[in-house]
Design a protein around this motif. Structure first.
Motif, PDB file in Angstrom:
ATOM      1  N   VAL A   1      17.979 -53.185  36.932  1.00  0.00           N
ATOM      2  CA  VAL A   1      17.636 -53.802  35.851  1.00  0.00           C
ATOM      3  C   VAL A   1      16.913 -52.793  35.152  1.00  0.00           C
ATOM      4  O   VAL A   1      16.346 -51.687  35.632  1.00  0.00           O
TER       5      VAL A   1
ATOM      6  N   MET B   1      14.234 -50.542  33.006  1.00  0.00           N
ATOM      7  CA  MET B   1      12.823 -50.943  32.800  1.00  0.00           C
ATOM      8  C   MET B   1      12.481 -50.086  31.749  1.00  0.00           C
ATOM      9  O   MET B   1      13.151 -49.119  31.143  1.00  0.00           O
ATOM     10  N   SER B   2      11.533 -50.435  30.985  1.00  0.00           N
ATOM     11  CA  SER B   2      11.032 -49.514  29.854  1.00  0.00           C
ATOM     12  C   SER B   2      10.509 -48.321  30.336  1.00  0.00           C
ATOM     13  O   SER B   2      10.289 -47.892  31.250  1.00  0.00           O
TER      14      SER B   2
ATOM     15  N   THR C   1       7.146 -48.232  31.915  1.00  0.00           N
ATOM     16  CA  THR C   1       7.141 -48.868  33.041  1.00  0.00           C
ATOM     17  C   THR C   1       7.777 -47.682  34.088  1.00  0.00           C
ATOM     18  O   THR C   1       7.281 -47.243  35.223  1.00  0.00           O
TER      19      THR C   1
ATOM     20  N   ASP D   1      12.078 -53.496  39.943  1.00  0.00           N
ATOM     21  CA  ASP D   1      13.152 -54.290  39.714  1.00  0.00           C
ATOM     22  C   ASP D   1      13.152 -55.570  40.153  1.00  0.00           C
ATOM     23  O   ASP D   1      13.552 -56.637  39.483  1.00  0.00           O
TER      24      ASP D   1
ATOM     25  N   SER E   1      10.818 -60.974  35.270  1.00  0.00           N
ATOM     26  CA  SER E   1      10.343 -60.649  34.283  1.00  0.00           C
ATOM     27  C   SER E   1       9.187 -61.378  33.671  1.00  0.00           C
ATOM     28  O   SER E   1       8.772 -62.307  33.814  1.00  0.00           O
ATOM     29  N   LYS E   2       8.360 -60.421  32.528  1.00  0.00           N
ATOM     30  CA  LYS E   2       7.374 -61.120  31.937  1.00  0.00           C
ATOM     31  C   LYS E   2       7.529 -62.414  31.152  1.00  0.00           C
ATOM     32  O   LYS E   2       6.974 -63.361  31.107  1.00  0.00           O
ATOM     33  N   GLU E   3       8.922 -62.406  30.679  1.00  0.00           N
ATOM     34  CA  GLU E   3       9.456 -63.330  29.865  1.00  0.00           C
ATOM     35  C   GLU E   3       9.987 -64.802  30.711  1.00  0.00           C
ATOM     36  O   GLU E   3      10.061 -65.823  30.062  1.00  0.00           O
ATOM     37  N   SER E   4       9.958 -64.543  32.087  1.00  0.00           N
ATOM     38  CA  SER E   4      10.479 -65.617  32.870  1.00  0.00           C
ATOM     39  C   SER E   4       9.495 -66.693  32.999  1.00  0.00           C
ATOM     40  O   SER E   4       8.159 -66.402  33.162  1.00  0.00           O
TER      41      SER E   4
END
Length: 65
Positions: free
Chosen positions: A3, A5-6, A9, A54, A58-61
């Protein structure tokens, strides 16, 4: 599956890998270690930290409960 990462991060993971590597190498018996050994330790620690990051959700989940 990797995945993305920003950048922020990824930098935090890199910095933590540097800290852990320095601590681990300082703690080894026998004093100074060759650069190749330190490089190998860093690569393994950095990879493990990236895999752990990884694996985090996710923050969005949404929460699973």
């Amino acid at each position: 599956m990797e995945v993305q990462m920003s950048r922020e991060t990824e930098w935090m993971v890199f910095e933590k890998a540097v800290e852990v590597t320095a601590s681990a190498v300082r703690g080894t018996a026998g004093g100074a270690q060759p650069a190749s050994y330190v490089g190998d330790v860093f690569r393994e620690i950095h990879q493990a930290l990236k895999e752990a990051a990884d694996a985090m959700p996710s923050k969005e989940s949404k929460a699973g409960f």
